[in-house]
Scaffold this active site. Structure first.
Site, PDB file in Angstrom:
ATOM      1  N   GLU A  11      14.231 -44.266  -9.790  1.00  0.00           N
ATOM      2  CA  GLU A  11      13.388 -44.459 -10.744  1.00  0.00           C
ATOM      3  C   GLU A  11      12.805 -43.678 -11.661  1.00  0.00           C
ATOM      4  O   GLU A  11      12.562 -42.829 -11.840  1.00  0.00           O
ATOM      5  CB  GLU A  11      12.019 -44.483  -9.975  1.00  0.00           C
ATOM      6  CG  GLU A  11      10.746 -45.581 -10.443  1.00  0.00           C
ATOM      7  CD  GLU A  11      11.026 -46.586 -11.642  1.00  0.00           C
ATOM      8  OE1 GLU A  11      10.506 -47.276 -12.086  1.00  0.00           O
ATOM      9  OE2 GLU A  11      11.465 -47.514 -10.740  1.00  0.00           O
ATOM     10  N   CYS A  16       4.357 -46.023 -12.710  1.00  0.00           N
ATOM     11  CA  CYS A  16       5.544 -46.563 -11.873  1.00  0.00           C
ATOM     12  C   CYS A  16       4.954 -47.720 -11.166  1.00  0.00           C
ATOM     13  O   CYS A  16       3.861 -48.177 -10.239  1.00  0.00           O
ATOM     14  CB  CYS A  16       5.913 -45.384 -10.544  1.00  0.00           C
ATOM     15  SG  CYS A  16       7.063 -45.295  -9.853  1.00  0.00           S
ATOM     16  N   CYS A  63       6.731 -45.791  -6.871  1.00  0.00           N
ATOM     17  CA  CYS A  63       5.430 -45.463  -6.499  1.00  0.00           C
ATOM     18  C   CYS A  63       3.542 -46.519  -6.375  1.00  0.00           C
ATOM     19  O   CYS A  63       2.753 -46.499  -5.747  1.00  0.00           O
ATOM     20  CB  CYS A  63       5.254 -44.620  -7.135  1.00  0.00           C
ATOM     21  SG  CYS A  63       5.913 -43.139  -7.688  1.00  0.00           S
ATOM     22  N   HIS A  70      -0.663 -43.797  -7.973  1.00  0.00           N
ATOM     23  CA  HIS A  70      -1.948 -42.723  -8.952  1.00  0.00           C
ATOM     24  C   HIS A  70      -2.752 -43.464  -9.381  1.00  0.00           C
ATOM     25  O   HIS A  70      -3.700 -42.605 -10.030  1.00  0.00           O
ATOM     26  CB  HIS A  70      -0.365 -43.141 -10.687  1.00  0.00           C
ATOM     27  CG  HIS A  70       0.914 -42.549 -10.550  1.00  0.00           C
ATOM     28  ND1 HIS A  70       1.249 -41.394 -10.213  1.00  0.00           N
ATOM     29  CD2 HIS A  70       1.918 -42.938 -10.515  1.00  0.00           C
ATOM     30  CE1 HIS A  70       2.167 -40.368 -10.682  1.00  0.00           C
ATOM     31  NE2 HIS A  70       3.039 -41.703 -10.370  1.00  0.00           N
ATOM     32  N   ARG A  94       6.137 -38.426  -2.199  1.00  0.00           N
ATOM     33  CA  ARG A  94       7.338 -37.694  -2.880  1.00  0.00           C
ATOM     34  C   ARG A  94       6.504 -36.304  -2.997  1.00  0.00           C
ATOM     35  O   ARG A  94       6.903 -35.415  -3.433  1.00  0.00           O
ATOM     36  CB  ARG A  94       7.986 -38.070  -4.282  1.00  0.00           C
ATOM     37  CG  ARG A  94       8.940 -39.274  -4.643  1.00  0.00           C
ATOM     38  CD  ARG A  94       8.635 -40.036  -5.928  1.00  0.00           C
ATOM     39  NE  ARG A  94       9.774 -41.425  -5.469  1.00  0.00           N
ATOM     40  CZ  ARG A  94       9.239 -42.413  -4.709  1.00  0.00           C
ATOM     41  NH1 ARG A  94       7.981 -42.449  -4.665  1.00  0.00           N
ATOM     42  NH2 ARG A  94      10.307 -43.408  -5.365  1.00  0.00           N
ATOM     43  N   SER A 140       7.311 -35.966  -9.335  1.00  0.00           N
ATOM     44  CA  SER A 140       8.497 -35.260  -9.563  1.00  0.00           C
ATOM     45  C   SER A 140       9.071 -34.183 -10.977  1.00  0.00           C
ATOM     46  O   SER A 140       9.956 -33.406 -11.502  1.00  0.00           O
ATOM     47  CB  SER A 140       9.608 -36.675 -10.477  1.00  0.00           C
ATOM     48  OG  SER A 140       9.648 -37.183  -9.071  1.00  0.00           O
ATOM     49  N   CYS A 166      11.172 -39.870  -9.099  1.00  0.00           N
ATOM     50  CA  CYS A 166      10.701 -40.757  -9.701  1.00  0.00           C
ATOM     51  C   CYS A 166      10.307 -40.671 -11.165  1.00  0.00           C
ATOM     52  O   CYS A 166       9.212 -39.881 -11.296  1.00  0.00           O
ATOM     53  CB  CYS A 166       8.966 -41.284  -8.870  1.00  0.00           C
ATOM     54  SG  CYS A 166       8.628 -42.721  -9.304  1.00  0.00           S
ATOM     55  N   CYS A 212       7.041 -41.989 -12.630  1.00  0.00           N
ATOM     56  CA  CYS A 212       6.399 -41.228 -13.298  1.00  0.00           C
ATOM     57  C   CYS A 212       5.987 -40.238 -13.876  1.00  0.00           C
ATOM     58  O   CYS A 212       4.681 -39.573 -13.994  1.00  0.00           O
ATOM     59  CB  CYS A 212       6.282 -40.371 -10.883  1.00  0.00           C
ATOM     60  SG  CYS A 212       5.276 -41.769  -9.994  1.00  0.00           S
TER      61      CYS A 212
END
Length: 630
Positions: free
Chosen positions: A13, A62, A65, A69, A539, A562, A606, A609
């Site tokens: 992503e 994202c 995800c 968030h 993650r 990330s 990701c 993100c």
């Protein structure tokens, strides 16, 4: 020495570029760079807005995800405003989070990472009858039988097993053959199918795994149904500051949550348990066992040196994070830092992560030495509450600003900042969580483990026995990082069941409250406040930081997994997790660096993100339509 560029890294992503310098004679990677290639702007988008809306904007960071968030943003705002959410809201949020973790890990392995290990081309050489026999052998040898925490199981019988018939695998093979014969590999295109690593596995393993790849395209839709029931949709389910917006009624069949819809959640929870136990985890352990036996124990990188976690799944009500209340009753106490795990438990060192650490710029901070940002004081790292998002793009070392040849490892080369713990780099993720919990229990730091923490130890020791290696040898590797994600999926599938059972019992007891709106009115807020929201996302360790002043967001920063893992190097702290793992990876064919893709994919990158693209006016830059019928 040869310099290899992979740009973009596919099957992730977002946008990621990596460069390595590899000695072609030995396959040793001498240096590596990880570059997020799109600018983050989400902090600027939420600035000046109503903090009650922060989760809605932050969640759009994202689409993979989907929900993590939002949870980070909600916890940050609720921490700042000292809001305690009801038990039902906590249980529902935990169910949504656990569902997300199982779904994310399944999709990651089968649809983003599996093709680094298995090949549809190699599957054409398999004997379908032998593959059917292998499927049964894999279930017998590699099924990790872990009892769940809830004695009463509403699933009458296990309904979802892998198919194990000759005809089934023959038909799958026929489908693959037609794709290959067409000359258009479609979803299997653009890969290094002639790489020698694919010979590590028998052809029948390739066919079995590709069949499961196709199975999971359907199963993953059903697993995520709790998001639809409790949050109204997926991706991006709905929330509310102070709890959840889904009213509960066992009498009104039009209510968002009623007996019929709870039954839908129950089916999805049971499906997730079966899919992980009978497909995902056996596949991972079978493939990983063969790779480890073939000597593939590299790629650990920073995980060997230092990992960090924040902890997750509050068992009941809590009031705030910076107060320390969040950490008082967690199901998974992965909050802390472990160093030197690769040297064995005796040599591993644990450092607690205290609530006071959250407010200390000497403990948590971000730097921009090699990032395309500028800080007010050059060379000084900033605590997230004081974080500044000010872009300063300088271009590559060779090439132009729009046509890169090579990045500038001596200067700025990424749109990701560099998070640090006490001035040091650390890896986050399922592997980090497992290392931390295992170390804390084995060293007697956790003396009374929860059922979930005990399960982590049991999982690790079962795998160690299966592959005949101690944890410190197989966990901090590319195989171990991938296996830890599968173990984490099994754990979260049972955590889902655990909190669903708590929710049902709480509703039975007559409690249907889902939101606390006592502080909904901004007139009840302090003139200025700060908050942090922590979450162990699929993650890894995620934190959202908010400063609220006069009812509006004064500053906002998101330090995402990330960012921790994919960040650029630091002259004092060294390499980030991606770069360190690439340097710790042997490459057989420089022009076809499959090993580099495999180790990077093991983190489930990701980058969306960590990076977001807007122009100065906040307008859309461009739309690329890939569907000719739209």
């Amino acid at each position: 020495m040869k310099r290899i560029v992979v740009d973009p890294i596919n099957r992730i992503e977002g946008h990621l570029r990596v460069e390595i310098k590899v000695d072609e004679a030995t396959g040793k990677v001498e240096d590596a760079l990880s570059s997020g290639t799109a600018w983050r702007g989400i902090e600027l988008i939420v600035k000046g807005r109503d903090p009650r809306d922060a989760w809605l904007f932050a969640q759009r960071i994202c689409g993979v995800c989907t929900t993590v968030h939002a949870l980070g943003a909600l916890r940050a705002v609720e921490d700042a405003l000292n809001i305690e959410i009801p038990n039902n809201a906590n249980y529902i949020r935990n169910i949504i989070a656990a569902t997300q973790t199982v779904h994310d890990h399944l999709v990651h392995f089968y649809h983003l990472h599996a093709l680094d290990w298995v090949s549809p081309v190699a599957a054409l050489k398999a004997d379908p009858a032998a593959t059917a026999a292998l499927q049964n052998t894999v279930l017998e040898k590699y099924r990790l039988d872990m009892p769940g925490p809830v004695a009463y199981n509403t699933d009458a019988y296990p309904k979802d097993f892998p198919k194990a018939t000759t005809l089934y695998f023959k038909e799958v093979q026929n489908k693959i053959q037609k794709i290959v014969d067409s000359g258009q590999l479609g979803i299997f295109a653009a890969h290094y199918w002639d790489h020698p690593d694919y010979a590590v596995l028998p052809a029948e393993v390739h066919l079995m795994a590709v069949a499961h790849y196709l199975n999971m395209l359907d199963k993953q839709r059903e697993i995520v149904m709790p998001h639809v029931v409790f949050g109204g949709k997926n991706p991006h389910p709905h929330y509310i500051v102070g709890g959840m917006p889904c009213a509960i009624s066992m009498n009104d069949m039009n209510a968002p949550v009623n007996s019929e819809r709870l039954a839908i959640v129950d089916n999805a929870v049971n499906l997730a348990i079966n899919v992980v136990n009978y497909f995902y985890l056996p596949d991972i352990l079978a493939i990983g066992d063969l790779y480890v036996k073939a000597g593939y124990v590299d790629g650990g990188g920073l995980a060997k040196e230092r990992v960090i976690g924040f902890g997750e799944f509050p068992e009941g009500k809590y009031r705030g994070t910076t107060s320390g209340d969040y950490h008082k009753n967690l199901l998974l106490r992965s909050n802390g830092v472990v160093e030197n795990f690769a040297q064995g438990i005796a040599q591993a060192v644990f450092y607690p992560f205290e609530p006071s650490d959250l407010t200390d710029p000497g403990v948590l901070a971000e730097g921009v030495e090699h990032s395309w940002y500028t800080y007010p004081e050059a060379g000084k790292d900033l605590h997230p509450w004081s974080g500044v998002t000010s872009p300063q793009y300088t271009g590559p070392k060779e090439g132009t600003k729009t046509e890169w040849k090579y990045l500038d490892e001596g200067g700025k080369y990424s749109w990701l900042k560099t998070p640090k713990w006490k001035g040091k780099m650390a890896e986050v993720g399922p592997l980090a969580r497992y290392i931390i919990i295992y170390t804390k229990i084995k060293k007697g730091i956790i003396t009374e483990p929860t059922w979930a923490e005990k399960m982590i130890v049991d999982q690790i020791e079962a795998v160690s026995k299966l592959i005949n290696l101690p944890p410190e040898k197989w966990l901090p590797t590319t195989v171990g990082r991938t296996a830890a994600r599968a173990l984490d999926a099994q754990l979260n599938a049972y955590i889902n069941k655990y909190f669903f059972d708590k929710l049902i019992n709480n509703i039975k007891a007559g409690d249907t409250t889902v939101a606390n709106t006592d502080k909904w009115d901004p007139s009840t807020w302090p003139a200025e406040s700060k908050g942090v929201g922590l979450h162990e996302a699929p993650r890894g360790a995620l934190s959202h930081w908010v400063v609220i002043k006069n009812g509006k967001i004064e500053n906002y920063q998101a330090v995402v997994p990330s960012t921790w893992n994919a960040c650029p190097r630091d002259s004092n702290a060294g390499y980030g997790a991606y770069e360190a793992s690439m340097i710790d990876t042997h490459v057989k064919v420089a022009e076809n660096p499959l090993e580099i893709l495999r180790v990077i994919h093991s983190f489930d990158p990701c980058l969306a993100c960590a990076t977001h693209l807007y122009n100065n006016e906040g307008k859309e830059i461009a739309v690329v339509r890939t569907d000719p019928y739209l």
